[in-house]
Write a protein that holds these residues in place. Structure first.
Motif, mmCIF file in Angstrom:
data_model
loop_
_atom_site.group_PDB
_atom_site.id
_atom_site.type_symbol
_atom_site.label_atom_id
_atom_site.label_comp_id
_atom_site.label_asym_id
_atom_site.label_seq_id
_atom_site.Cartn_x
_atom_site.Cartn_y
_atom_site.Cartn_z
ATOM 1 N N VAL A 282 8.997 -10.677 4.463
ATOM 2 C CA VAL A 282 7.902 -11.642 3.973
ATOM 3 C C VAL A 282 8.058 -13.006 3.805
ATOM 4 C CG1 VAL A 282 6.024 -11.748 2.531
ATOM 5 C CG2 VAL A 282 6.605 -9.388 3.424
ATOM 6 N N VAL A 283 8.958 -13.168 2.826
ATOM 7 C CA VAL A 283 9.219 -14.630 2.556
ATOM 8 C C VAL A 283 9.717 -15.549 3.559
ATOM 9 C CG1 VAL A 283 10.672 -15.980 0.878
ATOM 10 C CG2 VAL A 283 10.164 -13.761 0.393
ATOM 11 N N ALA A 284 10.608 -15.074 4.451
ATOM 12 C CA ALA A 284 11.060 -15.801 5.648
ATOM 13 C C ALA A 284 9.848 -16.048 6.471
ATOM 14 C CB ALA A 284 12.330 -15.219 6.435
ATOM 15 N N GLN B 274 8.844 0.896 3.514
ATOM 16 C CA GLN B 274 9.228 -0.614 3.101
ATOM 17 C C GLN B 274 8.608 -1.712 3.792
ATOM 18 O OE1 GLN B 274 11.413 -1.400 0.067
ATOM 19 N NE2 GLN B 274 10.554 0.687 -0.083
ATOM 20 N N THR B 275 7.463 -1.417 4.350
ATOM 21 C CA THR B 275 6.604 -2.492 5.073
ATOM 22 C C THR B 275 5.197 -2.830 4.333
ATOM 23 O OG1 THR B 275 5.342 -0.921 6.349
ATOM 24 C CG2 THR B 275 7.245 -1.660 7.240
ATOM 25 N N VAL B 276 4.706 -3.958 4.806
ATOM 26 C CA VAL B 276 3.372 -4.301 3.892
ATOM 27 C C VAL B 276 2.522 -4.879 5.111
ATOM 28 C CG1 VAL B 276 4.523 -5.044 1.800
ATOM 29 C CG2 VAL B 276 4.659 -6.652 3.581
ATOM 30 N N THR B 277 1.237 -5.343 4.734
ATOM 31 C CA THR B 277 0.437 -5.877 5.759
ATOM 32 C C THR B 277 0.413 -7.399 5.301
ATOM 33 O OG1 THR B 277 -1.876 -5.386 4.230
ATOM 34 C CG2 THR B 277 -1.113 -3.746 6.271
ATOM 35 N N MET B 278 0.140 -8.290 6.419
ATOM 36 C CA MET B 278 -0.003 -9.594 5.972
ATOM 37 C C MET B 278 -1.240 -10.076 6.702
ATOM 38 S SD MET B 278 2.550 -12.661 5.859
ATOM 39 C CE MET B 278 2.902 -13.440 7.564
ATOM 40 N N ARG B 279 -2.342 -10.552 5.797
ATOM 41 C CA ARG B 279 -3.656 -10.816 6.696
ATOM 42 C C ARG B 279 -3.567 -12.482 6.656
ATOM 43 N NH1 ARG B 279 -8.177 -12.916 4.077
ATOM 44 N NH2 ARG B 279 -10.231 -12.467 4.467
ATOM 45 N N ASP B 280 -3.936 -12.743 7.911
ATOM 46 C CA ASP B 280 -4.096 -14.294 8.333
ATOM 47 C C ASP B 280 -5.639 -14.530 7.877
ATOM 48 O OD1 ASP B 280 -2.873 -16.605 10.410
ATOM 49 O OD2 ASP B 280 -5.065 -16.603 10.042
ATOM 50 N N VAL C 158 -1.087 -7.843 10.118
ATOM 51 C CA VAL C 158 -0.024 -7.284 10.787
ATOM 52 C C VAL C 158 1.067 -6.724 9.904
ATOM 53 C CG1 VAL C 158 0.257 -9.181 12.740
ATOM 54 C CG2 VAL C 158 1.160 -9.723 10.493
ATOM 55 N N ARG C 159 1.806 -5.778 10.388
ATOM 56 C CA ARG C 159 2.562 -5.109 9.278
ATOM 57 C C ARG C 159 4.138 -5.605 9.427
ATOM 58 N NH1 ARG C 159 0.686 -1.119 6.396
ATOM 59 N NH2 ARG C 159 2.266 -0.773 4.965
ATOM 60 N N ASP D 266 0.925 -1.181 -0.087
ATOM 61 C CA ASP D 266 0.051 -0.135 0.127
ATOM 62 C C ASP D 266 0.820 1.334 -0.057
ATOM 63 O OD1 ASP D 266 0.862 0.101 2.458
ATOM 64 O OD2 ASP D 266 -0.870 -0.592 3.574
ATOM 65 N N GLY D 267 0.113 2.381 0.217
ATOM 66 C CA GLY D 267 1.023 3.572 0.139
ATOM 67 C C GLY D 267 2.027 3.620 1.324
#
Ligand code: GAP
Length: 568
Positions: free
Chosen positions: A557-559, A537-543, A550-551, A530-531
């Motif tokens: 992310v890959v790890a 350089q962070t993203v959200t990850m939705r469970d 979580v950000r 997102d913006g």
């Protein structure tokens, strides 16, 4: 179940084989999501049972360390294999044929199929009327009217004797009521249906109705389940071969090859995954009873004195494995066979069973059988087909006093090079179905709940809650919008994920709709660029299950996905 079947087709888990030609009964194709799911089941089995098995450790419950190795045998084998294994003589189901519509039905399925048949339900609804005391009574006038009505009996059960000849058929029941061989109080639906299927009771006795058309069924006859073919140009009996009905026999006939060519020692398990074929008379319940399916089988060879302990070990280990890959709930059970169900050469057999939603409440279907088979199979392949009912086991003889089916004559005994003892190993056989396992995981995963849409309004969602290790797609990556450099960042992340496991990139439509699509596919993690990503350089990850977001750092992310998927 209907909802799951429809989801499987709509989202590409499973299709009917040759669907554009109307399908072929008992054959199924796995679509883009289904193939990943089933491969994950087979790969998890192979890894956990074979390639990642620690030969040096003593696993909990095991009498000692043991080795594991694998095989990949042909589907068509020497026909003598099936004669000696017993499949040629004994691998049969009782089958009945309808004298009216000519369809075949498995004798032990007739009652259930008739109970579920549209015509029988319509007949029961019209012809059994409630009495003031709450019981139901049979009304023969209604039955004759049902039989003569074009949209009822004549359409739904054209083969039923009552439909073909209402008055004569009904007269047998009237006669038996009059001579009191039946009383109105004992007229249950199955008994009434037998009368309704009987045109000439004086000649045939009571008949069993066909679940398809109501016609009368023949007496049960043996029907061998092996598919036949011919090897070579000649279509003669000498060239007749069979498609294997189980993968197990390939392991038994290669036991000596494996021992002689590798350094493995008993106790050792030899594993195989592969297609098996059974010409099931009544394939049904989605992939549960198919004519072409895959098995995941282990033949575990051990010293006879330890076989009872190994049997217990494998029974518990296999149950735990299904729980670990996602069948953790109460729908999975381990059922020990009663002593009187066992062959005398076996000290135990257990089935791992699942409460499939197409089964009546309280019933379970087999996912895997774990059997103690003693030395039955290796001895049969050495000496000739053993008579499973003899005790101690003896070679079954023909009328000429010679073995009915000759064995290979090869020595399949094993010599322990430490004790120098020579013995015929006992076998423990955990035999699982990859398709039934996949179907159980699909059933277990299917959930309906609610989740907020893009406007924050709660909406019903269908979500497949696969264990992350089994999920067809592990992660999906979305740019929030298709501009401002977000797609480029998201595509780089997608490519990095894709190097490790199946991932999906989606930039089309509202983000809420993209989540929904991944929920239906069972994707455990959705990552949105997102913006804020462009700034820090962070993203959200939705469970998928908790809906928690979580950000985290783009670089992590890959790890993080890998850690969650492997649980390590
Ligand atoms: N070697 C032993 C053996 O084949 P089985 O109980 O006949 O034993 C083992 O088959 C497993 O194979 C079953 O537990 C089931 O998961 C699977 N299986 C058997 N018949 C099947 C069918 N018609 N369709 C799908 N899976 C089947």
């Amino acid at each position: 179940m209907e909802k799951l079947v429809s989801l499987c087709r709509r989202r590409g888990f499973l299709f009917q084989s040759s669907e554009i030609y109307g399908g072929l009964n008992g054959f199924w194709d796995y679509g883009p999501l289904g193939v990943e799911l089933k491969r994950n089941v087979k790969e998890a089995w192979w890894r956990d049972m074979v390639s990642a098995h620690d030969d040096l450790a003593t696993l909990p419950g095991a009498p000692s360390p043991y080795e594991m190795t694998g095989l990949d045998c042909t589907i068509i084998m020497h026909p003598q294999v099936w004669k000696v294994s017993g499949h040629f003589d004994l691998f049969a189901d009782k089958m009945q044929t309808c004298r009216q519509c000519k369809k075949l039905v498995r004798a032990d399925h007739v009652a259930d199929m008739t109970r579920d048949a549209e015509w029988a339900q319509s007949f029961a609804a019209c012809c059994f009327v409630p009495k003031p005391d709450g019981t139901m009574s049979f009304n023969s006038a209604e039955a004759i009217s049902w039989a003569k009505t074009r949209k009822l009996g004549r359409k739904l059960a054209p083969g039923l004797a009552l439909v073909r000849d209402p008055e004569v058929t009904m007269s047998w029941l009237a006669e038996d009521i009059e001579n009191e061989s039946v009383t109105p109080a004992t007229l249950t639906l199955p008994l009434v249906l037998s009368y309704m299927a009987t045109a000439q009771k004086n000649e045939t006795g009571l008949q069993t109705p066909c679940p398809h058309c109501g016609g009368d069924l023949t007496e049960p006859r043996d029907f061998n389940l092996m598919f036949e073919s011919h090897a070579g140009a000649l279509q003669s009996d000498e060239n007749k071969v069979f498609l294997r009905p189980e993968t197990a026999q390939g392991i038994f006939v290669n036991f000596k090859n494996v021992i002689d060519s590798s350094r493995v020692k008993v106790p050792v398990g030899i594993a195989q995954i592969g297609k098996s074929f059974r010409n099931e008379i009544t394939p049904r319940n989605f992939t549960f009873r198919s004519r072409e399916f895959e098995q995941m089988e282990i033949e575990f060879f051990c010293h006879p004195s330890q076989s009872a302990d190994w049997y217990k070990f494998w029974r518990d280990r296999r149950m735990k494995w299904w729980q670990e890959i996602g069948l953790a709930g109460e729908r999975l059970i381990l059922r020990d066979h009663h002593a009187d169900e066992l062959s005398h050469y076996s000290t135990g057999t257990a089935d791992i069973e699942y409460a499939f939603p197409f089964l009546p409440e309280g019933e379970y279907g087999e996912l895997e059988g774990i059997a103690h088979r003693g030395d039955f199979d290796l001895r049969s392949h050495m000496e000739g087909k053993l008579d499973p009912n003899s005790c101690p086991l003896e070679v079954q003889k023909g009328e000429d006093g010679k073995p009915l089916h000759k064995g290979s004559g090869r020595d399949l005994t094993y010599r322990d090079d430490i004790t120098n003892e020579r013995f015929t190993p006992h076998v423990i056989e955990p035999s699982a179905g990859a398709d039934r396992g996949t179907l159980a995981l699909l059933c277990e995963a299917y959930h309906e709940d609610t989740a907020p849409d893009d406007k924050g309004k709660e909406q019903t969602r269908v979500v497949m809650k696969f264990h992350p290790r089994i999920a067809p797609i592990k992660a999906a990556v979305f740019p929030l919008v298709k501009k401002d450099g977000m797609p480029e960042v998201a595509q780089d992340l997608y490519r990095a994920l894709k190097k490790k496991f199946p991932a999906f990139y989606d930039e089309k439509g509202a983000v809420g709709r993209r989540y929904r699509r991944q929920d239906e596919a069972g994707t455990p993690y959705c990552i949105t660029v997102d913006g804020q990503t462009l700034q820090d350089q962070t993203v959200t990850m939705r469970d998928r299950d908790t809906l928690e977001q979580v950000r985290l750092k783009l670089d992590d992310v890959v790890a993080e996905v890998e850690r969650r998927v492997t649980g390590e």
